[in-house]
Design an enzyme around this catalytic site. Structure first.
Site, PDB file in Angstrom:
ATOM      1  N   HIS A 119       2.971  -0.813  -0.487  1.00 27.66           N
ATOM      2  CA  HIS A 119       2.093  -0.489  -1.624  1.00 27.66           C
ATOM      3  C   HIS A 119       0.771  -1.173  -1.773  1.00 27.66           C
ATOM      4  CE1 HIS A 119       0.289   1.659  -4.791  1.00 27.66           C
ATOM      5  NE2 HIS A 119       0.581   0.657  -5.490  1.00 27.66           N
ATOM      6  N   ASN A 136      -6.212   0.978  -4.988  1.00 32.43           N
ATOM      7  CA  ASN A 136      -4.749   1.218  -5.303  1.00 32.43           C
ATOM      8  C   ASN A 136      -4.920   2.820  -5.633  1.00 32.43           C
ATOM      9  OD1 ASN A 136      -2.244   1.934  -6.348  1.00 32.43           O
ATOM     10  ND2 ASN A 136      -2.340   0.147  -7.864  1.00 32.43           N
ATOM     11  N   CYS A 169       3.670   4.492  -8.087  1.00 31.23           N
ATOM     12  CA  CYS A 169       3.202   4.108  -6.504  1.00 31.23           C
ATOM     13  C   CYS A 169       4.467   4.438  -5.628  1.00 31.23           C
ATOM     14  CB  CYS A 169       2.640   2.825  -6.808  1.00 31.23           C
ATOM     15  SG  CYS A 169       1.469   2.787  -8.063  1.00 31.23           S
TER      16      CYS A 169
END
Ligand code: UT7
Length: 332
Positions: free
Chosen positions: A255, A285, A115
């Site tokens: 994030h 996500n 990520c």
């Protein structure tokens, strides 16, 4: 001689058409809209078509960024792609994107930092630009998380989504400069978020497929704890290096893993929630693509934003923060 800079010249993004809502998930696993919303903030996510690969999504985002940049694509000197869902183990997804863009003979490579991949990739691109090695680099972060998600595991399948974002970064064009950064990794945590099988450590076999070891496994609470600490420390590190206070930041781009992680980080940093960019509710996500889609969202919606602080964490663990600042803005 003028000092060379690295700037965001243009960005682009792409989200697949198919929307998977929490209600849809209620019909797939033992979960509820209420559980997913309160524990994660996610309401829906986009899912790529079966025959749509990571590079298919990445190339659309890339074409949008290149078009906005006003550059001819032949002026791109290198392609860097952040992804943990490559089209194939090899060649790199960057090479697939190169081929689909019709470009030849430029260096193309992937970066695997989960990520945090978009921050790692922008920082890598900036080093090439600042040394004068290249003038224009295409940076893409694209993920087909649905391809590595166990759709029978309620603990993980509600979390992820697919998408892609891209940026053309340039040595001399563009108003948003790539500034101070902080990057880190903690390899002691490789076992709390990973795909156990399919690599050289545990090659794919009938047995590993039966045990569903080719899908994402996560110890959610451990990741959560580390995420809050590492994101906060990374952001604080960049503020310190830049001589800035949190009040100087117009927009925090964290994030987008979980609204509770984002809220905890924002609180620790002391930044008001109206300055925190969110797309987790509608995208879930998207690993590295969360930050790239987010940056495109900010730059296309908030024209007068002067300083953006990006911060992320991911499997590895990896973590980092990056300051993007309008050219000519003084620090402090
Ligand atoms: O990009 C980096 C990747 N990952 C992350 O950032 C994730 C970080 N971690 C998290 O976001 C959270 O840990 C989760 C959202 C994954 C889970 O939230 P949690 O508050 O840590 O829940 P938990 O794992 O402690 O589970 C609580 C309960 C359990 O039931 P019992 O044992 O209390 O009876 C789970 O079985 O919730 C259950 N549960 C669910 N229930 C309904 C787990 N998943 C679900 C679900 N629906 N989808």
């Amino acid at each position: 001689m003028n000092k060379k800079t690295a700037r965001i010249l243009a960005t682009g993004a792409y989200l697949p058409d198919k929307v998977l809502t929490n209600k849809d998930l209620e019909n797939m696993v033992d979960t509820s809209d209420d559980w997913i919303t309160t524990r994660t903030g996610i309401k829906e996510r986009r899912i790529a078509a079966e025959d749509q690969s990571t590079s298919d999504m990445g190339v659309i985002a890339a074409e949008r960024a290149i078009k906005k940049s006003g550059l001819d694509k032949t002026n791109i000197d290198a392609i860097i792609v952040a992804t943990i869902t490559p089209d194939m183990f090899f060649p790199s997804t960057a090479c697939f994107i190169q081929r689909k863009l019709g470009l030849t003979h430029i260096p193309c490579f992937d970066i695997s930092a989960a990520c945090t991949g978009y921050i790692f990739s922008l920082v890598t691109a900036a080093q090439f630009l600042k040394t004068g090695a290249f003038k224009n680099i295409l940076v893409v972060a694209a993920e087909k998380m649905s391809a590595i998600t166990d759709w029978e595991d309620r603990a993980t399948c509600v979390l992820f989504g697919d998408g892609a974002g891209a940026a053309v970064v340039s040595e001399e064009k563009g108003s948003m400069e790539i500034g101070q950064f902080f990057l880190g990794s903690d390899g002691r945590c490789t076992d709390i978020l990973n795909i156990p099988a399919g690599g050289s450590f545990c090659p794919a076999s009938e047995e590993t497929v039966k045990k569903r070891l080719h899908f994402t496994k996560m110890t959610g609470q451990d990741v959560f704890k580390h995420a809050v600490r590492y994101m906060t420390e990374s952001a604080e590190n960049v503020l310190k290096k830049s001589g800035l206070k949190i009040e100087d930041i117009d927009c925090l781009l964290p994030h987008q893993a979980n609204i509770r992680i984002i809220t905890a980080v924002a609180k620790r940093l002391g930044i008001p929630e109206e300055k925190v960019y969110l797309n987790v509710h509608e995208c879930g996500n998207m690993s590295a693509a969360s930050s790239s889609v987010g940056l495109d969202g900010i730059l296309s919606q908030q024209k007068d934003v002067k300083r953006i602080l990006m911060v992320a964490f991911g499997a590895g663990l990896t973590y980092g923060a990056l300051l993007l600042q309008k050219l000519g803005e003084k620090n402090g």
